[in-house]
Scaffold this active site. Sequence first.
Site, PDB file in Angstrom:
ATOM      1  CB  SER A  49      -1.037   0.134   1.236  1.00 26.91           C
ATOM      2  OG  SER A  49      -0.266  -0.081   2.355  1.00 26.91           O
ATOM      3  CG  HIS A  65      -1.245   3.662   4.666  1.00 23.50           C
ATOM      4  ND1 HIS A  65      -2.369   3.032   5.353  1.00 23.50           N
ATOM      5  CD2 HIS A  65      -0.820   2.582   3.730  1.00 23.50           C
ATOM      6  CE1 HIS A  65      -2.392   1.567   5.180  1.00 23.50           C
ATOM      7  NE2 HIS A  65      -1.526   1.363   3.932  1.00 23.50           N
ATOM      8  CG  ASP A 108      -3.922   4.537   8.308  1.00 25.65           C
ATOM      9  OD1 ASP A 108      -2.870   5.107   8.203  1.00 25.65           O
ATOM     10  OD2 ASP A 108      -3.967   3.783   7.103  1.00 25.65           O
ATOM     11  CG  ASN A 110       0.988  -5.196   4.354  1.00 22.03           C
ATOM     12  OD1 ASN A 110       0.486  -4.704   5.238  1.00 22.03           O
ATOM     13  ND2 ASN A 110       0.950  -5.146   3.260  1.00 22.03           N
TER      14      ASN A 110
END
Length: 217
Positions: A40, A190, A187, A106
């Site tokens: 991402s 990001h 969040d 991740n």
Amino acid sequence: MLHALRVGLLLGLALLLTGQLARAESTAGERPRILVVGDSISAAYGMSLEQGWAALLERRLQTRWPGAQVINASISGDTSAGGARRLPKLLAEHSPDLVVIELGGNDGLRGYPTSKLEANLSFMAEAASTAGAEVLILPMEIPPNYGPRYTRSFRESFERAATDTGATLGPFLLDGIATEEQLMQQDGIHPTVEAQPMITDIVQPVIEALLALREAS
């Protein structure tokens, strides 16, 4: 220290070659293809793809290499295992000159074994190199609450994969960004639209150095 020295040497050599490359650019018509395989952070999460750092990089590179392409094959939520599965097909389809591997975040957030992360990164680097591409591995960092042992092993996975495969270990994309609240989305993971040019500033010199060295060889 070793990866910082390697990056420094690349930048220094690229500067020495600038004059030669400037003369060659007018006649060679090089159109380098850069394949970005990431998660991402590179998939422009929370914004349009055109606002992400990969798209900004393509536009910047075209001032020096008209026709340069940045093929962004990043997928939000992807892991190093997912990238390893996808990469062979991407290499066959795009025949890139440079492969940028931006994966692992991740893996860390999910607590995956760092040995598997290192193996996946090494597989990707070796596959890209075998296909004739330069390889840049971009390291990631994880929050300190995962504990010093896991955090250290996670960080070292990128270093070992680069060293063992001859890939270049690049800078941390979110250096000076991740700790600035106004540059991160709500969040806290990001980066924002405003941070994308800063990310491009971080990675562009290394990518240009690799392309310059490849062009001169």
